[in-house]
Design an enzyme around this catalytic site. Structure first.
Site, PDB file in Angstrom:
ATOM      1  N   THR A 134       0.822  -1.204   0.000  1.00  0.00           N
ATOM      2  CA  THR A 134       0.000   0.000   0.000  1.00  0.00           C
ATOM      3  C   THR A 134       0.858   1.257   0.000  1.00  0.00           C
ATOM      4  OG1 THR A 134      -1.486   1.256   1.429  1.00  0.00           O
ATOM      5  CG2 THR A 134      -0.100  -0.336   2.515  1.00  0.00           C
ATOM      6  N   ASP A 135       0.279   2.356  -0.469  1.00  0.00           N
ATOM      7  CA  ASP A 135       0.973   3.650  -0.382  1.00  0.00           C
ATOM      8  C   ASP A 135       1.002   4.167   1.060  1.00  0.00           C
ATOM      9  OD1 ASP A 135      -1.731   4.287  -0.131  1.00  0.00           O
ATOM     10  OD2 ASP A 135      -1.758   5.781  -1.737  1.00  0.00           O
ATOM     11  N   GLU A 136       0.173   3.546   1.944  1.00  0.00           N
ATOM     12  CA  GLU A 136       0.096   4.065   3.315  1.00  0.00           C
ATOM     13  C   GLU A 136       1.402   3.881   4.079  1.00  0.00           C
ATOM     14  OE1 GLU A 136      -3.388   3.343   5.565  1.00  0.00           O
ATOM     15  OE2 GLU A 136      -4.709   3.526   3.838  1.00  0.00           O
ATOM     16  N   TYR A 159      -2.161  -0.726  10.889  1.00  0.00           N
ATOM     17  CA  TYR A 159      -2.267  -1.398   9.578  1.00  0.00           C
ATOM     18  C   TYR A 159      -1.051  -1.091   8.718  1.00  0.00           C
ATOM     19  CZ  TYR A 159      -3.377  -1.799   4.617  1.00  0.00           C
ATOM     20  OH  TYR A 159      -3.300  -2.070   3.272  1.00  0.00           O
ATOM     21  N   LYS A 163       2.017  -3.494   7.333  1.00  0.00           N
ATOM     22  CA  LYS A 163       2.321  -3.683   5.909  1.00  0.00           C
ATOM     23  C   LYS A 163       3.788  -3.304   5.638  1.00  0.00           C
ATOM     24  CE  LYS A 163      -0.004  -4.716   2.929  1.00  0.00           C
ATOM     25  NZ  LYS A 163      -0.348  -6.047   2.348  1.00  0.00           N
TER      26      LYS A 163
HETATM   27  P1  NAD Z   1      -9.579  -7.501   1.704  1.00  0.00           P
HETATM   28  O1  NAD Z   1      -9.659  -7.240   3.167  1.00  0.00           O
HETATM   29  O2  NAD Z   1     -10.757  -7.239   0.850  1.00  0.00           O
HETATM   30  O3  NAD Z   1      -9.157  -9.016   1.451  1.00  0.00           O
HETATM   31  C1  NAD Z   1      -8.171  -9.648   2.216  1.00  0.00           C
HETATM   32  C2  NAD Z   1      -8.261 -11.143   1.951  1.00  0.00           C
HETATM   33  O4  NAD Z   1      -7.241 -11.793   2.716  1.00  0.00           O
HETATM   34  C3  NAD Z   1      -9.614 -11.746   2.396  1.00  0.00           C
HETATM   35  O5  NAD Z   1     -10.109 -12.591   1.391  1.00  0.00           O
HETATM   36  C4  NAD Z   1      -9.251 -12.546   3.646  1.00  0.00           C
HETATM   37  O6  NAD Z   1     -10.057 -13.697   3.829  1.00  0.00           O
HETATM   38  C5  NAD Z   1      -7.794 -12.921   3.362  1.00  0.00           C
HETATM   39  N1  NAD Z   1      -7.040 -13.186   4.587  1.00  0.00           N
HETATM   40  C6  NAD Z   1      -6.986 -12.403   5.701  1.00  0.00           C
HETATM   41  N2  NAD Z   1      -6.243 -12.998   6.638  1.00  0.00           N
HETATM   42  C7  NAD Z   1      -5.790 -14.162   6.093  1.00  0.00           C
HETATM   43  C8  NAD Z   1      -4.952 -15.212   6.572  1.00  0.00           C
HETATM   44  N3  NAD Z   1      -4.448 -15.198   7.810  1.00  0.00           N
HETATM   45  N4  NAD Z   1      -4.682 -16.243   5.734  1.00  0.00           N
HETATM   46  C9  NAD Z   1      -5.199 -16.299   4.479  1.00  0.00           C
HETATM   47  N5  NAD Z   1      -6.026 -15.348   3.998  1.00  0.00           N
HETATM   48  C10 NAD Z   1      -6.300 -14.291   4.796  1.00  0.00           C
HETATM   49  O7  NAD Z   1      -8.304  -6.692   1.184  1.00  0.00           O
HETATM   50  P2  NAD Z   1      -8.077  -5.967  -0.218  1.00  0.00           P
HETATM   51  O8  NAD Z   1      -8.601  -4.602  -0.132  1.00  0.00           O
HETATM   52  O9  NAD Z   1      -8.489  -6.878  -1.294  1.00  0.00           O
HETATM   53  O10 NAD Z   1      -6.476  -5.858  -0.185  1.00  0.00           O
HETATM   54  C11 NAD Z   1      -5.674  -6.933  -0.668  1.00  0.00           C
HETATM   55  C12 NAD Z   1      -4.209  -6.572  -0.453  1.00  0.00           C
HETATM   56  O11 NAD Z   1      -3.913  -5.384  -1.174  1.00  0.00           O
HETATM   57  C13 NAD Z   1      -3.845  -6.307   0.989  1.00  0.00           C
HETATM   58  O12 NAD Z   1      -2.565  -6.841   1.203  1.00  0.00           O
HETATM   59  C14 NAD Z   1      -3.837  -4.794   1.104  1.00  0.00           C
HETATM   60  O13 NAD Z   1      -2.937  -4.375   2.090  1.00  0.00           O
HETATM   61  C15 NAD Z   1      -3.371  -4.414  -0.275  1.00  0.00           C
HETATM   62  N6  NAD Z   1      -3.836  -3.103  -0.755  1.00  0.00           N
HETATM   63  C16 NAD Z   1      -5.158  -2.774  -0.699  1.00  0.00           C
HETATM   64  C17 NAD Z   1      -5.572  -1.543  -1.225  1.00  0.00           C
HETATM   65  C18 NAD Z   1      -7.030  -1.124  -1.197  1.00  0.00           C
HETATM   66  O14 NAD Z   1      -7.320   0.029  -1.496  1.00  0.00           O
HETATM   67  N7  NAD Z   1      -7.966  -2.012  -0.873  1.00  0.00           N
HETATM   68  C19 NAD Z   1      -4.645  -0.657  -1.769  1.00  0.00           C
HETATM   69  C20 NAD Z   1      -3.288  -1.044  -1.795  1.00  0.00           C
HETATM   70  C21 NAD Z   1      -2.908  -2.267  -1.308  1.00  0.00           C
HETATM   71  O1  DAU Z   2      -4.178   3.798   0.335  1.00  0.00           O
HETATM   72  C1  DAU Z   2      -4.367   2.404   0.231  1.00  0.00           C
HETATM   73  C2  DAU Z   2      -5.223   1.929   1.365  1.00  0.00           C
HETATM   74  O2  DAU Z   2      -6.547   2.373   1.087  1.00  0.00           O
HETATM   75  C3  DAU Z   2      -5.195   0.419   1.545  1.00  0.00           C
HETATM   76  O3  DAU Z   2      -3.904   0.018   1.902  1.00  0.00           O
HETATM   77  C4  DAU Z   2      -6.187  -0.022   2.615  1.00  0.00           C
HETATM   78  O4  DAU Z   2      -6.227  -1.435   2.698  1.00  0.00           O
HETATM   79  C5  DAU Z   2      -7.565   0.498   2.247  1.00  0.00           C
HETATM   80  O5  DAU Z   2      -8.474   0.175   3.285  1.00  0.00           O
HETATM   81  C6  DAU Z   2      -7.522   2.003   2.034  1.00  0.00           C
HETATM   82  O6  DAU Z   2      -7.269   2.690   3.275  1.00  0.00           O
HETATM   83  P1  DAU Z   2      -8.058   4.046   3.668  1.00  0.00           P
HETATM   84  O7  DAU Z   2      -8.014   4.184   5.124  1.00  0.00           O
HETATM   85  O8  DAU Z   2      -7.586   5.176   2.851  1.00  0.00           O
HETATM   86  O9  DAU Z   2      -9.532   3.620   3.149  1.00  0.00           O
HETATM   87  P2  DAU Z   2     -10.977   3.832   3.808  1.00  0.00           P
HETATM   88  O10 DAU Z   2     -11.967   3.419   2.758  1.00  0.00           O
HETATM   89  O11 DAU Z   2     -11.095   3.213   5.145  1.00  0.00           O
HETATM   90  O12 DAU Z   2     -11.044   5.409   3.974  1.00  0.00           O
HETATM   91  C7  DAU Z   2     -10.871   6.284   2.869  1.00  0.00           C
HETATM   92  C8  DAU Z   2     -10.908   7.703   3.400  1.00  0.00           C
HETATM   93  O13 DAU Z   2     -12.251   7.991   3.826  1.00  0.00           O
HETATM   94  C9  DAU Z   2     -10.032   7.934   4.607  1.00  0.00           C
HETATM   95  O14 DAU Z   2      -9.481   9.238   4.551  1.00  0.00           O
HETATM   96  C10 DAU Z   2     -10.984   7.835   5.791  1.00  0.00           C
HETATM   97  C11 DAU Z   2     -12.294   8.323   5.218  1.00  0.00           C
HETATM   98  N1  DAU Z   2     -13.510   7.681   5.774  1.00  0.00           N
HETATM   99  C12 DAU Z   2     -13.572   6.329   5.798  1.00  0.00           C
HETATM  100  C13 DAU Z   2     -14.696   5.696   6.289  1.00  0.00           C
HETATM  101  C14 DAU Z   2     -14.779   4.181   6.358  1.00  0.00           C
HETATM  102  C15 DAU Z   2     -14.564   8.472   6.181  1.00  0.00           C
HETATM  103  O15 DAU Z   2     -14.521   9.709   6.125  1.00  0.00           O
HETATM  104  N2  DAU Z   2     -15.695   7.851   6.657  1.00  0.00           N
HETATM  105  C16 DAU Z   2     -15.798   6.492   6.748  1.00  0.00           C
HETATM  106  O16 DAU Z   2     -16.841   5.978   7.216  1.00  0.00           O
END
Ligand code: NAD
Ligand code: DAU
Length: 360
Positions: A134-136, A159, A163
């Site tokens: 992630t960019d975080e 989180y 990561k």
């Molecule tokens: P998600 O929470 O939707 O999915 C995570 C998956 O991992 C689920 O299917 C869950 O069952 C599985 N999992 C969790 N714990 C596990 C374990 N112990 N063993 C096996 N499987 C397990 O997450 P996502 O949003 O699809 O993100 C996927 C990956 O991409 C993550 O590594 C996240 O950090 C990264 N990522 C997400 C975003 C985003 O915006 N969602 C952005 C950048 C990177």
């Molecule tokens: O940047 C990549 C990341 O993006 C991933 O690594 C994470 O897995 C993914 O969950 C996401 O993280 P964020 O914290 O940015 O996503 P989230 O959807 O939780 O929140 C997006 C923005 O919106 C953040 O600034 C918080 C705000 N927010 C979120 C929720 C759930 C609100 O204002 N209200 C809300 O109810």
């Protein structure tokens, strides 16, 4: 034939990626996922029965389960997505983030290394492990600038710290043991199958139900949004042509303030299901009236922005969707896939998993 072991392939990005991979010629996918609260089997159920796909319910915290997957399926590559992914949950309970994201990633790397050590020279050379991150991990930006691959890590939440720990291990396994690993750092994804705790699906379902739309702080925090299929295409390119030991930033260059994202969602809901025709909004003339500013997230990073010039110039990747087209498709998908959503909201998806997988 490539055999790609995907961890976390039942989650949001994972299930979109698995769909892309199973449609490639000469690719077999082994989906290794624990099916935690964040996964619905409905997201991948239609893939059952395809002869180039198999599902393993397994835990990356369980080294033996990973060892069995390597021995039985002999992957040519691993794409590691399995993680605890939600920032707010990491603030409420960081322990499982360390266990899954740090220790689970270590287990995966260690099992991959044992397996890779025994391969013949050609297969060792061709093997890849992509750590999807992630960019975080880079922390928070001010008004200016963007994250480069060389930006120092400065994570704010449990989180992102977990990561970051995983990313350091992925790189260390390359430098120390020569395991051909690559790290990708991507910005915020959105699109089909996203679990309705994240900002965009949460606002859609709460809006449709006429419930308050909680915006943290003043809604001025900025995220750089990328449609999920563009992320998946980027990962596929990295797998095919990325250089071991290298890091690739992935982002859409679509920066938005949270409040503007919520306004855009309200306007799309209005276009697709006008408030006047939605009984849940009785007494309200528009979805925007549901917006409610709430207490800010602790340690809330102000702004993320990705400089994706490396992946663009070296691997020729470009996002296809604009935020406008992607958001429209996303709202449409949630409206058209109410059964998927209700399966989650009713809790049936958990009961289904427990009935079908009596494990642990
Ligand atoms: P998600 O929470 O939707 O999915 C995570 C998956 O991992 C689920 O299917 C869950 O069952 C599985 N999992 C969790 N714990 C596990 C374990 N112990 N063993 C096996 N499987 C397990 O997450 P996502 O949003 O699809 O993100 C996927 C990956 O991409 C993550 O590594 C996240 O950090 C990264 N990522 C997400 C975003 C985003 O915006 N969602 C952005 C950048 C990177
Ligand atoms: O940047 C990549 C990341 O993006 C991933 O690594 C994470 O897995 C993914 O969950 C996401 O993280 P964020 O914290 O940015 O996503 P989230 O959807 O939780 O929140 C997006 C923005 O919106 C953040 O600034 C918080 C705000 N927010 C979120 C929720 C759930 C609100 O204002 N209200 C809300 O109810």
């Amino acid at each position: 034939m490539k055999t790609i072991l995907v961890t976390g392939g039942a989650g949001f990005i994972g299930c979109n990626l698995v769909r892309l991979l199973v449609d490639q010629p000469s690719v077999r996918v082994v989906n290794f996922d624990l099916l935690t609260y964040a996964a619905s089997y409905r997201s991948i159920a239609d893939l059952d029965g395809r002869d180039n796909y198999c599902f393993i319910r397994g835990d990356i915290r369980d080294a033996d389960a990973l060892a069995r997957a390597f021995t039985e399926h002999r992957p040519t590559a691993v794409i590691h997505l399995a993680a605890e992914s939600h920032v707010d949950r990491s603030i409420a309970g960081p322990g499982v983030f360390v266990e899954t994201n740090v220790v689970g990633s270590y287990n995966l790397l260690e099992q991959a290394r044992c397996y890779w050590n025994e391969l013949d020279a050609g297969r060792r050379e061709a093997f890849r492990l992509i750590g999807v991150s992630t960019d975080e991990v880079y922390g928070s930006l001010g008004d200016q600038g963007a994250f480069l691959e060389s930006t120092p890590y400065d994570p704010s939440s449990p989180y992102s710290a977990s990561k970051a720990g995983a990313d350091h291990l992925v790189r260390a396994y390359h430098r120390t043991y020569g395991l051909p690993t690559i790290v990708t750092n991507c910005s915020n994804n959105y699109g089909p199958y996203q679990f309705p705790e994240k900002l965009i699906p949460l606002m859609i379902i709460r809006g449709l139900a006429g419930e308050p739309l909680p915006v943290y702080g003043k809604g001025e925090n900025v995220r750089d949004w990328l449609y999920v299929s563009d992320h998946c295409q980027a990962l596929w390119r990295v797998l095919q042509n990325g250089q071991p030991g290298r890091t690739y930033n992935i982002g859409g260059g679509q920066e938005m303030k949270n409040i503007d994202v919520v306004y855009a969602l309200c306007d799309l809901l209005e276009a697709f299901r006008p408030a006047a025709q939605n009984a849940a909004l009785r007494g309200k003339s528009s979805y925007r009236e549901l917006i409610s500013f709430v207490t800010d997230r602790p340690g809330h990073d102000f702004r993320y922005a990705i400089d994706a010039s490396r992946i663009q110039s070296e691997l020729g990747w470009q996002p296809e969707q604009s935020f406008t087209s992607g958001l429209q498709q996303t709202v449409r998908w949630y409206l058209d896939n109410d059964a998927w959503l209700q399966h989650i909201l009713s809790g049936d998806y958990r009961r289904w998993i427990e009935q079908n997988y009596a494990q642990r």
